[in-house]
Design an enzyme around this catalytic site. Structure first.
Site, short mmCIF file in Angstrom:
data_model
loop_
_atom_site.label_atom_id
_atom_site.label_comp_id
_atom_site.label_asym_id
_atom_site.label_seq_id
_atom_site.Cartn_x
_atom_site.Cartn_y
_atom_site.Cartn_z
N CYS A 111 -5.45 -2.10 2.94
CA CYS A 111 -5.44 -2.02 4.70
C CYS A 111 -6.58 -2.44 5.56
O CYS A 111 -6.44 -3.57 4.86
CB CYS A 111 -5.55 -0.63 4.87
N LYS A 131 -9.70 2.63 -2.31
CA LYS A 131 -10.11 2.66 -1.37
C LYS A 131 -11.03 2.99 -1.44
O LYS A 131 -11.96 4.08 -0.95
CB LYS A 131 -9.12 2.52 -0.33
N GLU A 168 0.84 -1.46 -0.17
CA GLU A 168 -0.18 -0.25 0.26
C GLU A 168 0.81 1.14 -0.23
O GLU A 168 2.04 0.97 0.96
CB GLU A 168 -1.13 0.14 0.93
#
Length: 522
Positions: free
Chosen positions: A397, A344, A284
């Site tokens: 994440c 995301k 990430e």
């Protein structure tokens, strides 16, 4: 002489609070990296006795007393399980050290409210004998589900992980998911409180033992299955172990070179570099700049990655109507060209955006993660595609800790993907238990969905995980590493993946019926 149960039931004041606090803290030993599931017998058995001792002059007094005990047990559990959050405040100590108590004490104190609520709900259903462990399971599992959803949700270290952290017991997640494991964890680990409590309690103890054996048998049999590999796919996961203080725009060339060198490293006679790899995964937020607006860096990637296709975390910007939005994204890069993006969808509070930003900015609290501005949430679930690879379902994440969000997003797709990809940067939390807990929860998503997972974590733990949650290959935490492996084939859709709304509802109905077997007595 009073028995242990009587001492707990009759405990008052700080003795009662400390019993609850340390009982909750001991329960953390059931979680990764320890995964010593018998430890969870302690908090759940104490929970029964603490609620037994919650009698008051009125219903309200009883509920208050039960909720207080639950808060202290939850506080101990969350302090012991989430202490590592404090490390993030020391990453930039000059700016954030003053706020360390908010993470180490404040967040656990807030999360413990849900445990207190669970105790109060259980007290409402309380009755003598074996039925009370069903009441506890109903109350705590409902509270844990609420914790996983309210205010964007935070199901980290859900009580179901007492079983979910064990690879054998975790196999039941393919049937019922995390929240069914929560019901089972509370129900089964609280049964020692029934010893010596009569004939009906003995029957429940026998059933509980049989349930443990059935779960173990189901898991053991399932883990006997072997998985084939997807032909022609050779994965490489890069764990660059970049410290947060190195993540700066003035070091962008150095950081890019570090990733490119690792990507072309020889690891064995069979894998001498990128020429022997088909797909490469970086973690990430690899770039402290907007890659899509840096043609020189894209050109460098094109010249060095050969024919390998790269998946990398890369923030991106989108301008419209005079306003610019920034996204924490995952990019697919082929021959130096960004082919696809996933943005995301579930942002991390305080890390990627600031709730109540204007108020908190006045006391000097701003977001931790690098971004030209506060991140915006992606709006669309999608898969990423690359030649030679099955469709990839991306998780950035801590999106990997939300079982129902993952299930819902997958159900919205037109076709089932062939793998999941979790990219993350747990470097904020150092060499602590936190990254191991994150891995443990991510691998449970693989079991629930019957999908393999590649996991690229900046500082670890990176892994290739098969659809049974087994670690085909993994790295150590806090080291630079290159992980090579084949991609396991996906399983047919699991029961949970097809009926994810139904599974926990059935579990709650069962325990609710069990709790109501006897007349209420408060």
């Amino acid at each position: 002489m009073l028995s242990l149960s009587q001492k707990v039931i009759l405990a008052e004041g700080w003795t009662r609070r400390l019993i609850a606090f340390f009982g909750g803290a001991i329960g953390v030993l059931a979680l990764a990296p320890f995964s010593f599931f018998p430890a969870f017998f302690v908090p759940m058995t104490l929970a029964v006795w603490l609620i037994d001792g919650s009698s008051g002059e009125s219903l309200w007094a009883s509920l208050r007393r039960a909720a207080g005990a639950g808060w202290w047990l939850g506080f101990g559990y969350f302090v012991a399980g989430l202490w590592w959050l404090g490390v993030a405040f020391l990453t930039d100590a000059d700016r954030f050290a003053w706020a360390l108590p908010l993470g180490v004490v404040g967040l656990p104190a807030g999360l413990a409210i849900f445990t207190g609520l669970g105790f109060a709900l259980a007290r409402l259903l309380w009755s003598p004998g074996a039925a009370r462990i069903f009441a506890l399971a109903a109350g705590l599992s409902a509270a844990e589900w609420i914790r996983g959803h309210v205010l964007t949700g935070f199901p980290w270290n859900d009580f179901g992980m007492a079983l979910g952290a064990n690879p054998v017991f975790a196999q039941f997640a393919s049937v019922g998911g995390l929240y069914s494991l929560t019901v089972l964890s509370v129900l089964l680990f609280s049964t020692p409180a029934l010893f010596g409590a009569g004939k009906s309690s003995r029957r429940v103890l026998v059933v509980s033992l049989a349930a443990f054996l059935a779960l173990a048998l189901f898991g053991a049999v399932r883990l006997q299955d072997k998985t084939d590999s997807v032909k022609g796919v050779k994965l490489r996961v890069i764990q660059a172990n970049v410290a947060n203080d190195e993540f700066r725009v003035d070091r962008k060339a150095e950081l890019l070179e570090r990733y490119l060198k690792l990507s072309d490293r020889s690891t064995s006679p069979q894998t001498t570099g990128l020429s022997d790899v088909t797909h490469v995964f970086w973690s990430e937020s690899v770039f402290p700049f907007l890659l899509s607006r840096d043609p020189a860096s894209l050109s460098t990637i094109a010249s060095r990655m050969q024919n390998a296709i790269l998946f990398a975390g890369a923030a991106r910007a989108e301008s419209a109507g005079g306003h610019t939005k920034y996204f924490n994204s995952l990019a697919v890069i082929q021959r130096g060209e960004i082919k696809e993006y996933f943005d995301k969808m579930h942002l991390t509070p305080f890390g990627e955006y600031m709730p109540f930003a204007n108020v908190l900015a006045r006391v000097g609290l701003t977001q931790f993660a690098w971004s030209p501005g506060a991140f915006d949430a992606g709006q669309y679930s999608r898969v990423l595609t690359a030649p030679g690879l099955p469709a990839v379902f991306p998780l950035i994440c801590y999106e990997s800790i939300f079982p129902e969000e993952v299930a819902e997003r997958l159900s919205d797709l037109n076709a089932r993907p062939g793998m999941m990809l979790n990219v993350t940067n747990d470097g904020w939390f150092g060499v602590t238990t936190g990254p191991y807990q994150h891995l443990s929860q991510a691998r449970l998503r693989a079991i629930e969905q019957g999908l393999p997972m590649a996991r690229a974590a900046n500082t670890g733990v990176s892994a290739i995980i098969d659809p049974y949650g087994r670690l085909v290959a993994s790295t150590s935490l806090g080291v630079e590493a290159v992980l090579d492996g084949s991609l396991p084939k996906a399983l047919p859709a699991t029961f949970y993946s097809q009926h994810w709304r139904l599974a926990p509802a059935v579990a709650w109905l069962i325990v609710l019926v069990g709790a109501l077997i006897r007349p209420r007595k408060i």
